[in-house]
Structures are given as structure tokens and as C-alpha cells.
Design a protein around this motif. Structure first.
Motif, PDB file in Angstrom:
ATOM      1  N   VAL A  24      15.596  -0.666  -3.715  1.00 50.13           N
ATOM      2  CA  VAL A  24      15.153  -0.650  -2.324  1.00 50.13           C
ATOM      3  C   VAL A  24      14.660   0.721  -1.875  1.00 50.13           C
ATOM      4  O   VAL A  24      14.224   0.877  -0.746  1.00 50.13           O
ATOM      5  CB  VAL A  24      16.284  -1.136  -1.383  1.00 50.13           C
ATOM      6  N   GLU A  25      14.719   1.720  -2.753  1.00 48.83           N
ATOM      7  CA  GLU A  25      14.198   3.043  -2.427  1.00 48.83           C
ATOM      8  C   GLU A  25      12.863   3.262  -3.132  1.00 48.83           C
ATOM      9  O   GLU A  25      12.641   2.750  -4.227  1.00 48.83           O
ATOM     10  CB  GLU A  25      15.195   4.133  -2.836  1.00 48.83           C
ATOM     11  N   TRP A  26      11.989   4.021  -2.499  1.00 46.66           N
ATOM     12  CA  TRP A  26      10.668   4.300  -3.054  1.00 46.66           C
ATOM     13  C   TRP A  26      10.429   5.800  -3.101  1.00 46.66           C
ATOM     14  O   TRP A  26      10.949   6.550  -2.276  1.00 46.66           O
ATOM     15  CB  TRP A  26       9.588   3.615  -2.227  1.00 46.66           C
ATOM     16  N   THR A  27       9.619   6.215  -4.060  1.00 44.16           N
ATOM     17  CA  THR A  27       9.339   7.630  -4.277  1.00 44.16           C
ATOM     18  C   THR A  27       7.837   7.860  -4.336  1.00 44.16           C
ATOM     19  O   THR A  27       7.103   7.071  -4.938  1.00 44.16           O
ATOM     20  CB  THR A  27       9.975   8.114  -5.600  1.00 44.16           C
ATOM     21  N   GLY A  28       7.384   8.941  -3.719  1.00 43.05           N
ATOM     22  CA  GLY A  28       5.973   9.298  -3.785  1.00 43.05           C
ATOM     23  C   GLY A  28       5.608   9.809  -5.167  1.00 43.05           C
ATOM     24  O   GLY A  28       6.449  10.330  -5.899  1.00 43.05           O
ATOM     25  N   ILE A  29       4.335   9.670  -5.523  1.00 44.51           N
ATOM     26  CA  ILE A  29       3.846  10.090  -6.838  1.00 44.51           C
ATOM     27  C   ILE A  29       2.839  11.222  -6.669  1.00 44.51           C
ATOM     28  O   ILE A  29       1.920  11.127  -5.865  1.00 44.51           O
ATOM     29  CB  ILE A  29       3.175   8.914  -7.573  1.00 44.51           C
ATOM     30  N   ALA A  30       3.035  12.300  -7.437  1.00 42.10           N
ATOM     31  CA  ALA A  30       2.091  13.416  -7.421  1.00 42.10           C
ATOM     32  C   ALA A  30       1.032  13.165  -8.495  1.00 42.10           C
ATOM     33  O   ALA A  30       1.204  13.545  -9.649  1.00 42.10           O
ATOM     34  CB  ALA A  30       2.830  14.727  -7.685  1.00 42.10           C
ATOM     35  N   ASP A  31      -0.042  12.501  -8.109  1.00 43.86           N
ATOM     36  CA  ASP A  31      -1.101  12.156  -9.046  1.00 43.86           C
ATOM     37  C   ASP A  31      -2.300  13.054  -8.778  1.00 43.86           C
ATOM     38  O   ASP A  31      -3.066  12.824  -7.843  1.00 43.86           O
ATOM     39  CB  ASP A  31      -1.473  10.684  -8.891  1.00 43.86           C
ATOM     40  N   THR A  32      -2.470  14.089  -9.585  1.00 41.08           N
ATOM     41  CA  THR A  32      -3.540  15.064  -9.365  1.00 41.08           C
ATOM     42  C   THR A  32      -4.694  14.892 -10.347  1.00 41.08           C
ATOM     43  O   THR A  32      -5.568  15.747 -10.437  1.00 41.08           O
ATOM     44  CB  THR A  32      -2.980  16.492  -9.494  1.00 41.08           C
ATOM     45  N   ARG A  33      -4.711  13.780 -11.077  1.00 44.62           N
ATOM     46  CA  ARG A  33      -5.802  13.556 -12.020  1.00 44.62           C
ATOM     47  C   ARG A  33      -7.126  13.356 -11.302  1.00 44.62           C
ATOM     48  O   ARG A  33      -7.174  12.902 -10.162  1.00 44.62           O
ATOM     49  CB  ARG A  33      -5.521  12.303 -12.861  1.00 44.62           C
ATOM     50  N   VAL A  34      -8.199  13.671 -11.977  1.00 46.14           N
ATOM     51  CA  VAL A  34      -9.541  13.354 -11.489  1.00 46.14           C
ATOM     52  C   VAL A  34      -9.857  11.951 -11.998  1.00 46.14           C
ATOM     53  O   VAL A  34      -9.945  11.713 -13.192  1.00 46.14           O
ATOM     54  CB  VAL A  34     -10.593  14.348 -11.999  1.00 46.14           C
ATOM     55  N   THR A  35     -10.012  10.996 -11.075  1.00 43.63           N
ATOM     56  CA  THR A  35     -10.279   9.617 -11.467  1.00 43.63           C
ATOM     57  C   THR A  35     -11.559   9.123 -10.806  1.00 43.63           C
ATOM     58  O   THR A  35     -12.257   9.874 -10.129  1.00 43.63           O
ATOM     59  CB  THR A  35      -9.135   8.686 -11.031  1.00 43.63           C
TER      60      THR A  35
END
Length: 204
Positions: free
Chosen positions: A186-197
Motif C-alpha cells: 500500500v506504499e508507493w515510492t518515486g523513481i529517479a529516472d534520468t535516462r534520455v528516452t
């Protein structure tokens, strides 16, 4: 088909060696970089209200699955089977609303239904819940999209209804935003996605 699956598995092993520094590597790691706790998606909150049994307020030790060839074949088979069984249809057409998370209704659903069903089937097959994480991203059209992240000893693998192949997260064309915590459903975490897509801009 089995030959292709073996080739894909070999590619995953090679990518893991690269990502862990066995050879030169300048890209993202094999696991997503998690940030601070964030709010769950509105659709997931609604899903938990409707299916409280599926969202227990419990905590557990995070696990990763040892991805040998048998497990890899099972992962591919379940992903393909669910993708075949569910036919795409929007929440607006199914439920008359823009967003509604549930298990597939009469064989139809959008991306969240695919994800919830894959998570449920894998859990029935004995895969640990803490390794099967609902994940929210932006797709190549910058629209919201949900996939299932499977945490393995070879990295985070993505099960998707738009791309048939099971791929390492960094090989997919999405910008990852947040996902379920590996210690609590029930807990959520942010994602550090720094890729160039291929996603040109993202609204967080």
C-alpha cells in the motif's frame, strides 16, 4: 519461440554483466533508483477500496527472484498468456469513467487490468509479492501507462501489454514515475529516472 527466449535470456545475462561493471558501462543501473515515499495513484486507491483483501496493510522483507532459465521461461509464458487473454478496451468504454482499476472484466481491460492480472497469476505461481510491483510510467506519447516490474537478481524486468518482450527496465521506451514499495503493497515510492528516452516531456 524457445530459441528466441533463450537468446533473450542470454541478452539479459549480458546486460546484467554490463550493468554490474563486469565490462565498461555508462548507462543506468540494473535496478531502478528509488526516491522518497509518494502518494499512490488515485486508481490504485480506488482498487484497494473495492478489493481490500488485495491491499493488506502489512510489511515484509523485500525479495528478488533468482532468474534461472526455468523462471525466465515462466515469466515470458505468463506475460504472453495474459496479453493474449485480455483484449484492450479503455476504462471509458468499459466503466464509463476515465480511470478505474480492477481485474479484467469479461476478458477486456486497459493497462492496469493487464498489470493486476499478471501480478495475481505470478503470485499464484509462487512468485513473491514483494518482487511484483505495479509501476506507473509515461509512454512514448507522454500518456500515463502501467506496467509490472519484476525484481530479479538480474535487475528490474518489465512486463508490458504494449511491448510483448520481457525487457530490463532501462531497455524500455518509457519514463518511469513511481511504483509500489518492495516492503509494503500500500506504499508507493518515486523513481529517479534520468535516462534520455523517446518521451519528450513528463509531467510529474
Amino acid at each position: 519461440m524457445k530459441l528466441l527466449q533463450k537468446i533473450l535470456f542470454a541478452a539479459v545475462l549480458t546486460a546484467t554483466a554490463v550493468a554490474t561493471g563486469t565490462t565498461a558501462f555508462a548507462g543506468p543501473g540494473r535496478f531502478m533508483e528509488m526516491k522518497t515515499v509518494v502518494k499512490p495513484p488515485i486508481g490504485y486507491k480506488q482498487f484497494c477500496r473495492d478489493n481490500a483483501w488485495a491491499c493488506p496493510k502489512e510489511r515484509y522483507d523485500p525479495l528478488v527472484v533468482r532468474l534461472d532459465e526455468a523462471r525466465w521461461q515462466e515469466l515470458i509464458a505468463i506475460n504472453a498468456d495474459v496479453n493474449r487473454r485480455i483484449r484492450p478496451m479503455s476504462d471509458e468504454d468499459l466503466f464509463g469513467k476515465a480511470e478505474h482499476w480492477t481485474y479484467p472484466a469479461d476478458g477486456y481491460g486497459d493497462c492496469e487490468e493487464y498489470v493486476l492480472e499478471k501480478q495475481r497469476v505470478l503470485m499464484k505461481a509462487g512468485w513473491p509479492k514483494s518482487a511484483l510491483l505495479i509501476t506507473v510510467a509515461k509512454d512514448t506519447s507522454n500518456a500515463g501507462h502501467a506496467v509490472l516490474t519484476v525484481r530479479t537478481d538480474h535487475g528490474d524486468m518489465i512486463l508490458d501489454n504494449q511491448v510483448e518482450a520481457v525487457l530490463p527496465w532501462y531497455s524500455t521506451p518509457y519514463r518511469y514515475i513511481k511504483r509500489q514499495s518492495a516492503t509494503s503493497p500500500v506504499e508507493w515510492t518515486g523513481i529517479a529516472d534520468t535516462r534520455v528516452t523517446t518521451v519528450s516531456s513528463v509531467t510529474r
